[in-house]
Design a protein around this motif. Sequence first.
Motif, mmCIF file in Angstrom:
data_model
loop_
_atom_site.group_PDB
_atom_site.id
_atom_site.type_symbol
_atom_site.label_atom_id
_atom_site.label_comp_id
_atom_site.label_asym_id
_atom_site.label_seq_id
_atom_site.Cartn_x
_atom_site.Cartn_y
_atom_site.Cartn_z
ATOM 1 N N THR A 59 0.865 -1.171 0.000
ATOM 2 C CA THR A 59 0.000 0.000 0.000
ATOM 3 C C THR A 59 0.908 1.229 0.000
ATOM 4 N N PRO A 60 0.358 2.420 -0.140
ATOM 5 C CA PRO A 60 1.218 3.608 -0.087
ATOM 6 C C PRO A 60 1.955 3.758 1.250
ATOM 7 N N GLU A 61 1.399 3.171 2.326
ATOM 8 C CA GLU A 61 1.992 3.332 3.655
ATOM 9 C C GLU A 61 2.822 2.149 4.127
ATOM 10 N N ASN A 123 12.969 0.762 1.262
ATOM 11 C CA ASN A 123 12.076 1.704 1.939
ATOM 12 C C ASN A 123 11.311 1.082 3.107
ATOM 13 N N ALA A 124 11.520 -0.193 3.398
ATOM 14 C CA ALA A 124 10.819 -0.859 4.500
ATOM 15 C C ALA A 124 11.434 -0.459 5.836
ATOM 16 N N LYS A 125 10.582 -0.083 6.782
ATOM 17 C CA LYS A 125 11.030 0.266 8.136
ATOM 18 C C LYS A 125 10.994 -1.003 8.986
ATOM 19 N N MET A 126 12.050 -1.789 8.909
ATOM 20 C CA MET A 126 12.081 -3.094 9.571
ATOM 21 C C MET A 126 12.049 -2.984 11.096
ATOM 22 N N VAL A 140 1.092 -9.339 9.120
ATOM 23 C CA VAL A 140 2.339 -8.641 9.439
ATOM 24 C C VAL A 140 2.357 -7.357 8.622
ATOM 25 N N VAL A 141 2.557 -6.230 9.314
ATOM 26 C CA VAL A 141 2.592 -4.926 8.652
ATOM 27 C C VAL A 141 3.994 -4.345 8.810
ATOM 28 N N VAL A 142 4.607 -4.036 7.674
ATOM 29 C CA VAL A 142 5.937 -3.422 7.652
ATOM 30 C C VAL A 142 5.769 -2.020 7.062
ATOM 31 N N PRO A 143 5.828 -0.980 7.918
ATOM 32 C CA PRO A 143 5.657 0.384 7.407
ATOM 33 C C PRO A 143 6.747 0.757 6.402
ATOM 34 N N LYS A 144 6.402 1.686 5.526
ATOM 35 C CA LYS A 144 7.355 2.169 4.523
ATOM 36 C C LYS A 144 7.829 3.569 4.906
ATOM 37 N N ALA A 145 9.097 3.843 4.621
ATOM 38 C CA ALA A 145 9.636 5.190 4.822
ATOM 39 C C ALA A 145 9.039 6.092 3.747
ATOM 40 N N PRO A 146 8.795 7.355 4.095
ATOM 41 C CA PRO A 146 8.261 8.254 3.066
ATOM 42 C C PRO A 146 9.248 8.379 1.912
#
Length: 161
Positions: A59-61, A123-126, A140-146
């Motif tokens: 997703t975008p986020e 870009n993954a914020k591990m 499992v949700v791995v946020p992305k860096a802007p």
Amino acid sequence: MSLIPSIFGGRRSNVFDPFSQDLWDPFEGFFTPSSALANASTARDVAAFTNARVDWKETPEAHVFKADLPGLKKEEVKVEVEDKNVLQISGERSKENEEKNDKWHRVERASGKFMRRFRLPENAKMEEVKATMENGVLTVVVPKAPEKKPQVKSIDISGAN
């Protein structure tokens, strides 16, 4: 519609995706012990569990992973980060105890270990990975860096008109 999922057993993974480590093994089941050949349906069911199905969407986020793990408790599943950008999902379903007097007519529920690994983009914020398990579905949700936008600096042009 892609032909790849129908050829490789309904997988949603893309064989051309450089981030996927889900490789098709042409020799899978070829070197099966003779005891497993006697009960091929059980071997197939165990293989289905050991290769747990995981959906990965972006997703975008965030990157979102969903794994169907029916009958497992969250204590029986591990979610780990390896080498700063590899997400690993693993676990084990124990085989049911067999009593001497029991007569099994059919065994369709799989048991055994499973492990899936996914290499994530830069870009993954591990360090911010979150996991939840509800009704046999691990999310499992791995946020992305802007996304970094290039810095633009205007330069004054000097000289005569």
